[in-house]
Write an enzyme that holds these catalytic residues in place. Structure first.
Site, PDB file in Angstrom:
ATOM      1  CB  THR A   6      -4.864  -4.944   6.864  1.00 55.50           C
ATOM      2  OG1 THR A   6      -4.287  -5.762   7.754  1.00 55.50           O
ATOM      3  CG2 THR A   6      -5.803  -5.602   5.999  1.00 55.50           C
ATOM      4  CE  LYS A  38      -5.350  -4.915  10.676  1.00 57.28           C
ATOM      5  NZ  LYS A  38      -4.195  -4.516   9.917  1.00 57.28           N
ATOM      6  N   GLY A  50     -11.597 -12.336   6.945  1.00 56.87           N
ATOM      7  CA  GLY A  50     -10.536 -11.357   7.091  1.00 56.87           C
ATOM      8  C   GLY A  50     -10.977 -10.090   6.384  1.00 56.87           C
ATOM      9  CB  SER A 129      -2.143  -1.377   1.526  1.00 56.23           C
ATOM     10  OG  SER A 129      -1.688  -1.940   2.731  1.00 56.23           O
TER      11      SER A 129
END
Length: 180
Positions: A6, A38, A50, A129
């Site tokens: 994510t 998320k 989150g 990421s």
């Protein structure tokens, strides 16, 4: 096999804070899910979280964090600090591979397993990421547009999805009004 999941971004501007994330969950080189949520509402919608990293690890942390919020309902910093201390010192929690952003009407914090509780100076916070891509886009949009926090989050996550293979365009954004 390691899961990648994510990009999460939070932006605070004016009287609003927004947090958003993409929906992709990747296992190895395969996309396992494209529409994961998320972003979670906690404390009757007064706190938004989150998460990025291993999904199972993130759910374990979310449960712990929810417990800390119940212990310290009017003090997000204390709840975040207590979770970070426990995360850093507990043997089982130390192995969890995840990060969290938590926001309330007045605070934004990034939490990590190293015991970090970081409050961004400029109101922009990103993990995952594609976090650096989303943060760069958000900073540029903050400096050069009058877009709302939710619009900045959405556009920045879309830009990150164009660059990061672990981020998709299935974006969920939540907002909270802030106290002045």
């Amino acid at each position: 096999m390691k899961s990648h999941s994510t990009t999460i971004l939070s932006v605070r501007r004016g009287g609003t804070v927004a947090i958003g994330g993409d929906g992709q969950v990747t296992l190895g080189s395969s996309i396992m899910k494209a529409d994961a949520s998320k972003i979670r509402k906690m404390l009757d919608g007064r706190v938004l979280t989150g998460f990025a990293g291993s999904v199972a690890d993130a759910f374990a942390l979310l449960e712990r964090f929810e417990g800390k919020l119940k212990d310290y309902p009017s003090n997000l910093l204390r709840a975040a600090t207590e979770l970070a201390k426990e995360w850093r010192t507990d043997r089982a929690l130390r192995k969890l591979e995840a990060m969290m952003i938590v926001v309330s009407e007045k605070d934004t914090f990034l939490l990590s397993g190293n015991g970090d509780v970081i409050q961004p100076t400029d109101g922009i916070c990103a993990i995952g990421s594609g976090g650096n891509f989303a943060m760069a886009a958000a900073k540029a949009l903050m400096q050069n547009t009058d877009l709302s926090p939710a619009e900045i989050v959405r556009k920045s996550l879309q830009i990150a999805a164009e660059i990061d293979i672990y981020t998709n365009t299935n974006i969920l954004v939540e907002e909270l009004p802030c106290r002045k």
